[in-house]
Design a protein around this motif. Sequence first.
Motif, PDB file in Angstrom:
ATOM      1  N   GLU A 297       0.822  -1.203   0.000  1.00  0.00           N
ATOM      2  CA  GLU A 297       0.000   0.000   0.000  1.00  0.00           C
ATOM      3  C   GLU A 297       0.858   1.255   0.000  1.00  0.00           C
ATOM      4  OE1 GLU A 297      -3.830   1.867   2.444  1.00  0.00           O
ATOM      5  OE2 GLU A 297      -2.944  -0.056   3.017  1.00  0.00           O
ATOM      6  N   GLN A 298       1.998   1.200   0.690  1.00  0.00           N
ATOM      7  CA  GLN A 298       2.909   2.349   0.688  1.00  0.00           C
ATOM      8  C   GLN A 298       3.477   2.609  -0.701  1.00  0.00           C
ATOM      9  OE1 GLN A 298       5.427   0.896   4.089  1.00  0.00           O
ATOM     10  NE2 GLN A 298       5.369   3.045   4.677  1.00  0.00           N
ATOM     11  N   LEU A 299       3.829   1.519  -1.404  1.00  0.00           N
ATOM     12  CA  LEU A 299       4.382   1.678  -2.743  1.00  0.00           C
ATOM     13  C   LEU A 299       3.386   2.338  -3.684  1.00  0.00           C
ATOM     14  CD1 LEU A 299       6.228  -1.721  -3.269  1.00  0.00           C
ATOM     15  CD2 LEU A 299       7.258   0.508  -2.841  1.00  0.00           C
ATOM     16  N   ILE A 300       2.104   1.997  -3.508  1.00  0.00           N
ATOM     17  CA  ILE A 300       1.081   2.545  -4.388  1.00  0.00           C
ATOM     18  C   ILE A 300       0.788   3.999  -4.043  1.00  0.00           C
ATOM     19  CG2 ILE A 300      -1.348   2.360  -5.067  1.00  0.00           C
ATOM     20  CD1 ILE A 300      -1.086  -0.652  -4.747  1.00  0.00           C
ATOM     21  N   GLN A 301       0.666   4.280  -2.759  1.00  0.00           N
ATOM     22  CA  GLN A 301       0.217   5.610  -2.335  1.00  0.00           C
ATOM     23  C   GLN A 301       1.350   6.616  -2.158  1.00  0.00           C
ATOM     24  OE1 GLN A 301      -2.173   5.027   1.159  1.00  0.00           O
ATOM     25  NE2 GLN A 301      -3.813   3.984   0.060  1.00  0.00           N
ATOM     26  N   ASP A 302       2.568   6.138  -1.930  1.00  0.00           N
ATOM     27  CA  ASP A 302       3.675   7.067  -1.671  1.00  0.00           C
ATOM     28  C   ASP A 302       4.940   6.561  -2.362  1.00  0.00           C
ATOM     29  OD1 ASP A 302       5.212   9.104  -0.787  1.00  0.00           O
ATOM     30  OD2 ASP A 302       5.201   8.544   1.329  1.00  0.00           O
ATOM     31  N   ARG A 303       4.970   6.699  -3.678  1.00  0.00           N
ATOM     32  CA  ARG A 303       6.137   6.250  -4.431  1.00  0.00           C
ATOM     33  C   ARG A 303       7.365   7.103  -4.124  1.00  0.00           C
ATOM     34  NH1 ARG A 303       4.254   4.809 -10.616  1.00  0.00           N
ATOM     35  NH2 ARG A 303       2.497   3.428 -10.100  1.00  0.00           N
ATOM     36  N   ALA A 304       7.136   8.353  -3.800  1.00  0.00           N
ATOM     37  CA  ALA A 304       8.258   9.276  -3.598  1.00  0.00           C
ATOM     38  C   ALA A 304       9.216   8.775  -2.514  1.00  0.00           C
ATOM     39  CB  ALA A 304       7.739  10.661  -3.239  1.00  0.00           C
ATOM     40  N   LEU A 305       8.653   8.163  -1.480  1.00  0.00           N
ATOM     41  CA  LEU A 305       9.500   7.672  -0.394  1.00  0.00           C
ATOM     42  C   LEU A 305      10.383   6.526  -0.872  1.00  0.00           C
ATOM     43  CD1 LEU A 305       9.915   8.409   2.560  1.00  0.00           C
ATOM     44  CD2 LEU A 305       8.319   6.597   3.184  1.00  0.00           C
ATOM     45  N   ALA A 306       9.803   5.622  -1.680  1.00  0.00           N
ATOM     46  CA  ALA A 306      10.588   4.517  -2.229  1.00  0.00           C
ATOM     47  C   ALA A 306      11.639   5.031  -3.211  1.00  0.00           C
ATOM     48  CB  ALA A 306       9.662   3.514  -2.910  1.00  0.00           C
ATOM     49  N   ILE A 307      11.256   5.994  -4.037  1.00  0.00           N
ATOM     50  CA  ILE A 307      12.206   6.583  -4.989  1.00  0.00           C
ATOM     51  C   ILE A 307      13.386   7.205  -4.252  1.00  0.00           C
ATOM     52  CG2 ILE A 307      12.490   8.480  -6.634  1.00  0.00           C
ATOM     53  CD1 ILE A 307       9.636   7.894  -7.589  1.00  0.00           C
ATOM     54  N   GLN A 308      13.084   7.906  -3.165  1.00  0.00           N
ATOM     55  CA  GLN A 308      14.150   8.532  -2.372  1.00  0.00           C
ATOM     56  C   GLN A 308      15.111   7.484  -1.825  1.00  0.00           C
ATOM     57  OE1 GLN A 308      12.683  10.848   0.888  1.00  0.00           O
ATOM     58  NE2 GLN A 308      14.680  11.634   1.461  1.00  0.00           N
ATOM     59  N   GLY A 309      14.559   6.346  -1.371  1.00  0.00           N
ATOM     60  CA  GLY A 309      15.411   5.282  -0.849  1.00  0.00           C
ATOM     61  C   GLY A 309      16.318   4.689  -1.927  1.00  0.00           C
ATOM     62  N   ILE A 310      15.766   4.455  -3.124  1.00  0.00           N
ATOM     63  CA  ILE A 310      16.573   3.919  -4.230  1.00  0.00           C
ATOM     64  C   ILE A 310      17.661   4.911  -4.622  1.00  0.00           C
ATOM     65  CG2 ILE A 310      16.508   3.157  -6.633  1.00  0.00           C
ATOM     66  CD1 ILE A 310      13.613   2.260  -6.145  1.00  0.00           C
ATOM     67  N   GLU A 311      17.287   6.176  -4.696  1.00  0.00           N
ATOM     68  CA  GLU A 311      18.234   7.207  -5.119  1.00  0.00           C
ATOM     69  C   GLU A 311      19.401   7.327  -4.146  1.00  0.00           C
ATOM     70  OE1 GLU A 311      17.362  11.695  -5.141  1.00  0.00           O
ATOM     71  OE2 GLU A 311      16.942  11.038  -7.184  1.00  0.00           O
ATOM     72  N   GLN A 312      19.100   7.341  -2.858  1.00  0.00           N
ATOM     73  CA  GLN A 312      20.167   7.455  -1.867  1.00  0.00           C
ATOM     74  C   GLN A 312      21.127   6.267  -1.952  1.00  0.00           C
ATOM     75  OE1 GLN A 312      18.056   7.884   1.832  1.00  0.00           O
ATOM     76  NE2 GLN A 312      17.693  10.083   1.546  1.00  0.00           N
ATOM     77  N   ARG A 313      20.562   5.071  -2.119  1.00  0.00           N
ATOM     78  CA  ARG A 313      21.400   3.872  -2.201  1.00  0.00           C
ATOM     79  C   ARG A 313      22.264   3.887  -3.469  1.00  0.00           C
ATOM     80  NH1 ARG A 313      21.204  -1.560  -0.600  1.00  0.00           N
ATOM     81  NH2 ARG A 313      23.170  -2.477  -1.324  1.00  0.00           N
ATOM     82  N   LEU A 314      21.675   4.264  -4.615  1.00  0.00           N
ATOM     83  CA  LEU A 314      22.426   4.247  -5.869  1.00  0.00           C
ATOM     84  C   LEU A 314      23.511   5.316  -5.880  1.00  0.00           C
ATOM     85  CD1 LEU A 314      22.787   3.028  -8.644  1.00  0.00           C
ATOM     86  CD2 LEU A 314      21.086   4.626  -9.524  1.00  0.00           C
ATOM     87  N   ILE A 315      23.201   6.501  -5.364  1.00  0.00           N
ATOM     88  CA  ILE A 315      24.216   7.566  -5.321  1.00  0.00           C
ATOM     89  C   ILE A 315      25.408   7.136  -4.485  1.00  0.00           C
ATOM     90  CG2 ILE A 315      24.672   9.890  -4.450  1.00  0.00           C
ATOM     91  CD1 ILE A 315      21.871  10.681  -5.309  1.00  0.00           C
ATOM     92  N   ALA A 316      25.129   6.462  -3.388  1.00  0.00           N
ATOM     93  CA  ALA A 316      26.230   5.961  -2.555  1.00  0.00           C
ATOM     94  C   ALA A 316      27.047   4.902  -3.311  1.00  0.00           C
ATOM     95  CB  ALA A 316      25.671   5.380  -1.262  1.00  0.00           C
ATOM     96  N   GLU A 317      26.361   4.051  -4.084  1.00  0.00           N
ATOM     97  CA  GLU A 317      27.049   3.004  -4.841  1.00  0.00           C
ATOM     98  C   GLU A 317      27.904   3.586  -5.972  1.00  0.00           C
ATOM     99  OE1 GLU A 317      27.195  -0.299  -4.640  1.00  0.00           O
ATOM    100  OE2 GLU A 317      25.928  -0.564  -2.868  1.00  0.00           O
ATOM    101  N   MET A 318      27.431   4.701  -6.571  1.00  0.00           N
ATOM    102  CA  MET A 318      28.114   5.273  -7.731  1.00  0.00           C
ATOM    103  C   MET A 318      29.137   6.337  -7.345  1.00  0.00           C
ATOM    104  SD  MET A 318      26.921   3.569 -10.198  1.00  0.00           S
ATOM    105  CE  MET A 318      27.683   4.496 -11.517  1.00  0.00           C
TER     106      MET A 318
END
Length: 297
Positions: free
Chosen positions: A146-167
């Motif tokens: 339900e969080q993924l459907i209603q609040d994608r921005a939070l998931a996007i922020q988590g992916i972005e933070q992880r990828l920036i750290a990896e790159m």
Amino acid sequence: MSVLEVMRPVGRPTQKKAIAFGIIGIFSIAVVASSIYTVEEGHVGIVKRFGEAKYQENPGLHFKLPFIDSVEPIEVRTRKNAEKMASSTKEQMPVTIEVSVNWTADKEAALDLFRKYGGLMQFEQRILDPRFRSATKDTIPRFEAEQLIQDRALAIQGIEQRLIAEMEGFPVVVDNIQIENIELPAKYIQSIEIKQTEKNLAAAEEHKLERQRLEALREVNTADAKAQGIIKVAEAEAQAIVLKGEAEAQAIEAKAKALRDNPLIVSLTEAQNWDGKLPQTMLAEGGMPILDMRSNK
């Protein structure tokens, strides 16, 4: 000796010269063409000599060693990579998610990127894409469906933070990650829709009740305002009556005082109101008329 035999020795050297000049001209054109190259806007040119990357050039017209140097273009504009992968939510529900990332190669470090990874395609396949998939698959299970459907921005922020750290440390800039699509089981989607419908109905009913409450409150306020207005009018009327009574009392008192202080005012008032006729009624015991006019003769 015929005419043809005389002319034949003279024509052969001329033909050979023409062929030689033609070969030289073609070679010269090929040399010039091989020496000139252009780099398109949004790219840099990596100049290679016998396969070894030597230097990079910015957009425009340039020259190189003919037949020895070659040029490999590297795009330095924003590129987009998209991935569709299977994962699971926090409650272990299967989910297929499609995500994309925009990234840009560092223009000043294009030569270094080419030397280490052989170009953008190799960099994507060997470095960017694996880390992008890893960042996504590590982030999605932290969220409920339900969080993924209603609040994608939070998931996007988590992916972005992880990828920036990896790159970090690579000659690229990562930005603007998007979740393009989320595919969940059909039954769960249906239950989400029902739940959302119930929420909407409840919210609508709550809004209706709130509107009724506000209307009732407005009516109460209106009635109270009217009552206050009536009270104020009554108070004003009562005050006016009091003031009028006080004024009349003061007038009577002033009049009485004036009569006490000036007895002749009574005679003057009677004279002003007399119609010129003598009274027909006499006072008892031989009294005099109300007005004694003899003193005026």
